[in-house]
Design a protein around this motif. Structure first.
Motif, short mmCIF file in Angstrom:
data_model
loop_
_atom_site.label_atom_id
_atom_site.label_comp_id
_atom_site.label_asym_id
_atom_site.label_seq_id
_atom_site.Cartn_x
_atom_site.Cartn_y
_atom_site.Cartn_z
N LEU A 70 0.77 -1.41 -0.05
CA LEU A 70 0.09 -0.10 -0.14
C LEU A 70 0.93 1.15 0.03
O LEU A 70 0.61 2.24 -0.81
CB LEU A 70 -0.76 -0.12 1.14
N LYS A 71 1.79 1.21 0.97
CA LYS A 71 2.67 2.34 1.17
C LYS A 71 3.30 2.65 -0.30
O LYS A 71 3.75 3.87 -0.68
CB LYS A 71 3.90 2.22 1.92
N THR A 77 -5.95 -1.82 -2.14
CA THR A 77 -6.71 -0.53 -2.09
C THR A 77 -6.80 -0.03 -0.46
O THR A 77 -6.39 -0.97 0.29
CB THR A 77 -8.03 -0.82 -2.38
N CYS A 78 -7.00 1.29 -0.34
CA CYS A 78 -7.13 1.58 1.15
C CYS A 78 -8.08 1.01 1.88
O CYS A 78 -8.16 0.49 2.97
CB CYS A 78 -7.43 3.14 1.11
N HIS A 79 -9.12 0.56 1.15
CA HIS A 79 -10.32 -0.09 1.69
C HIS A 79 -10.14 -1.52 2.26
O HIS A 79 -10.07 -1.96 3.43
CB HIS A 79 -11.71 -0.29 0.90
N HIS A 82 -7.36 -0.96 5.20
CA HIS A 82 -8.33 -0.72 6.47
C HIS A 82 -8.89 -1.92 7.20
O HIS A 82 -8.84 -1.92 8.58
CB HIS A 82 -9.29 0.33 5.97
#
Length: 133
Positions: A70-71, A77-79, A82
């Protein structure tokens, strides 16, 4: 640029750990000297330090890999991240509750031991683990 030994001393890692991280693609293949020695950049050192901190906090290598993906802005995805982080947080909170429960069970035993130690009887067996009535 740092060699394996320097990285290991700096971060407190085992050289085999670096080779393993490279094999599982947790870190990119480092540059090499003409002699074949691995050379790590400051960016590599930062990544390895992050991995060490994340492991110390209880994240699995797969979880760390997801975060690094993610980084770096690749495919996760951010979802999805999360959701993974919330799951990890729930696991940590469950562990805390379990540890607090164990603490609550052990405190009375420690108190009983303390009472027994205040009036020691060398011929008396420890009764701390016997059920209190």
């Amino acid at each position: 640029m740092l060699q394996v030994g320097e990285i290991c001393r700096k971060l407190g890692l085992n050289p085999q750990t670096l080779y393993f991280y490279e094999r599982i693609e947790l870190i990119p293949p480092p540059q090499r000297t003409e002699s074949g020695y691995r050379l790590f950049s400051d960016k590599d050192v930062e990544r390895l330090a992050f991995i060490s901190r994340a492991k110390a906090l209880g994240l699995s290598l797969d979880e760390i890999k997801d975060i690094l993906t993610l980084k770096e802005g690749r495919s996760l995805t951010c979802h999805a991240m999360h959701k993974r982080l919330l799951k990890k947080l729930q696991e940590i909170e469950d562990n805390i509750r379990q540890l607090q429960g164990l603490r609550d069970e052990l405190l009375p035993l420690v108190d009983r031991c303390s009472q027994q130690l205040e009036n020691p009887d060398p011929n008396h067996e420890c009764v701390v683990l016997e059920k209190v009535e």
